[in-house]
Design an enzyme around this catalytic site. Sequence first.
Site, PDB file in Angstrom:
ATOM      1  N   ASP A   2      -3.357   2.167   9.934  1.00 53.38           N
ATOM      2  CA  ASP A   2      -4.492   3.072  10.158  1.00 53.38           C
ATOM      3  C   ASP A   2      -4.817   3.149  11.641  1.00 53.38           C
ATOM      4  OD1 ASP A   2      -4.934   2.178   7.185  1.00 53.38           O
ATOM      5  OD2 ASP A   2      -6.034   4.038   7.523  1.00 53.38           O
ATOM      6  N   CYS A  40       0.826  -1.218   0.000  1.00 53.28           N
ATOM      7  CA  CYS A  40       0.000   0.000   0.000  1.00 53.28           C
ATOM      8  C   CYS A  40       0.859   1.267   0.000  1.00 53.28           C
ATOM      9  CB  CYS A  40      -0.982  -0.008   1.169  1.00 53.28           C
ATOM     10  SG  CYS A  40      -2.357   1.157   0.962  1.00 53.28           S
TER      11      CYS A  40
HETATM   12  C1  RUB Z   1      -3.896   3.495   3.218  1.00 53.12           C
HETATM   13  C2  RUB Z   1      -3.204   2.637   4.207  1.00 53.12           C
HETATM   14  C3  RUB Z   1      -2.000   3.227   4.870  1.00 53.12           C
HETATM   15  C4  RUB Z   1      -2.408   3.841   6.211  1.00 53.12           C
HETATM   16  C5  RUB Z   1      -1.278   4.654   6.838  1.00 53.12           C
HETATM   17  O1  RUB Z   1      -5.147   2.974   2.818  1.00 53.12           O
HETATM   18  O2  RUB Z   1      -3.608   1.536   4.540  1.00 53.12           O
HETATM   19  O3  RUB Z   1      -1.030   2.268   5.113  1.00 53.12           O
HETATM   20  O4  RUB Z   1      -3.529   4.703   6.035  1.00 53.12           O
HETATM   21  O5  RUB Z   1      -1.001   5.793   6.053  1.00 53.12           O
HETATM   22  P1  RUB Z   1      -6.119   3.892   1.915  1.00 53.12           P
HETATM   23  P2  RUB Z   1      -0.276   7.080   6.668  1.00 53.12           P
HETATM   24  O6  RUB Z   1      -5.325   4.269   0.700  1.00 53.12           O
HETATM   25  O7  RUB Z   1      -7.269   3.005   1.630  1.00 53.12           O
HETATM   26  O8  RUB Z   1      -6.504   5.093   2.724  1.00 53.12           O
HETATM   27  O9  RUB Z   1       1.041   6.614   7.178  1.00 53.12           O
HETATM   28  O10 RUB Z   1      -0.154   7.995   5.484  1.00 53.12           O
HETATM   29  O11 RUB Z   1      -1.151   7.620   7.737  1.00 53.12           O
END
Ligand code: RUB
Length: 320
Positions: free
Chosen positions: A200, A132
């Site tokens: 998240d 991701c």
């Molecule tokens: C994004 C995702 C990321 C986390 C952490 O999923 O799973 O790993 O949100 O991101 P989506 P960050 O694209 O469905 O939102 O480190 O930028 O908070």
Amino acid sequence: MVHPAISETAKAIKELKIQGARNIAERAVAAIYSMLLDEKEKGTEKEEIIERIKEAVGVLAKSRPTEPALRSALAYVLREVTRLKDLPTGIFTDALIESLEKFAERMDETEKKIAEIGSGLIEDGYTIITHCHSSTLMGIFRKASEEKEFTVIVTETRPKYQGKKTAKELLEMGVKVVYIVDSAAYYFMKQADIYMTGADVITADARVINKVGTALIALAAHEFGVPFYVAASTYKFDPATVLGFSEPIEERDPAEVIDPKELKGAEIRNPAFDATPPNLVSGIISEKGVFSPYTFVSLLSSEKTIDPQLETIIKLAFNR
Ligand code: RUB
């Protein structure tokens, strides 16, 4: 009428044009901030500003109810409103504007600290596998790329292909990228020195909620003895889960997976996230240091208690 900055941001979050826990939280607060600047310019009375903020918080909370970083950010806004509400109008507005600026500054400092700490885990010549797109993890990669050469195996991340964004940003940093389909993670795991993702949510039972597939790749990493590190600031800990709130896993439109007309009669499921159990996670890289999931949770459970504002946001987000 809802301020355009609020409705546009909520729409962009809903339509996944703004993604990633940190971006979503930051952009939501930034929308409230630009609304406040407008209200200041217009000389709007404090009581009306407070009403408009409450309305904005409701709209933003519903834009992605299953995003705890967003809920925490909105709870912060409501807490600040409560703290400052007895000040006279002009001073109230300025003080709130300043506190939202501080929020953004603190987020940046946190990410910088995580980048410094996390880059220490990457050694010269390492091969890292990731899944991701996480802005927190990208900060680590950016910092590490200043001094070290390493390769990142990037999964495409079906169905929304956030892996493309990760791969493009790494290439811009001059990092070597190997781009693979998600199901090739096991095949490539034996080449990896370390598996790294963002998160998240970290729940009270020390599970890491992140993009669907994270747990499956963690199982493969475990099988090969590849350590799994999660880059997540302490605001990813969801204090609501301490009191038994179970973090719902968002299910997105089945059409993201396949045109349902192609498979008439089949149930098409599209969970966006999964929960990796703590025994598969070697460490959480936070701004306070690298901790096992259990230590991370015990550290934060003693610090954070659920505040009434967060309960308000949960009610608003889920129409309870
Ligand atoms: C994004 C995702 C990321 C986390 C952490 O999923 O799973 O790993 O949100 O991101 P989506 P960050 O694209 O469905 O939102 O480190 O930028 O908070």
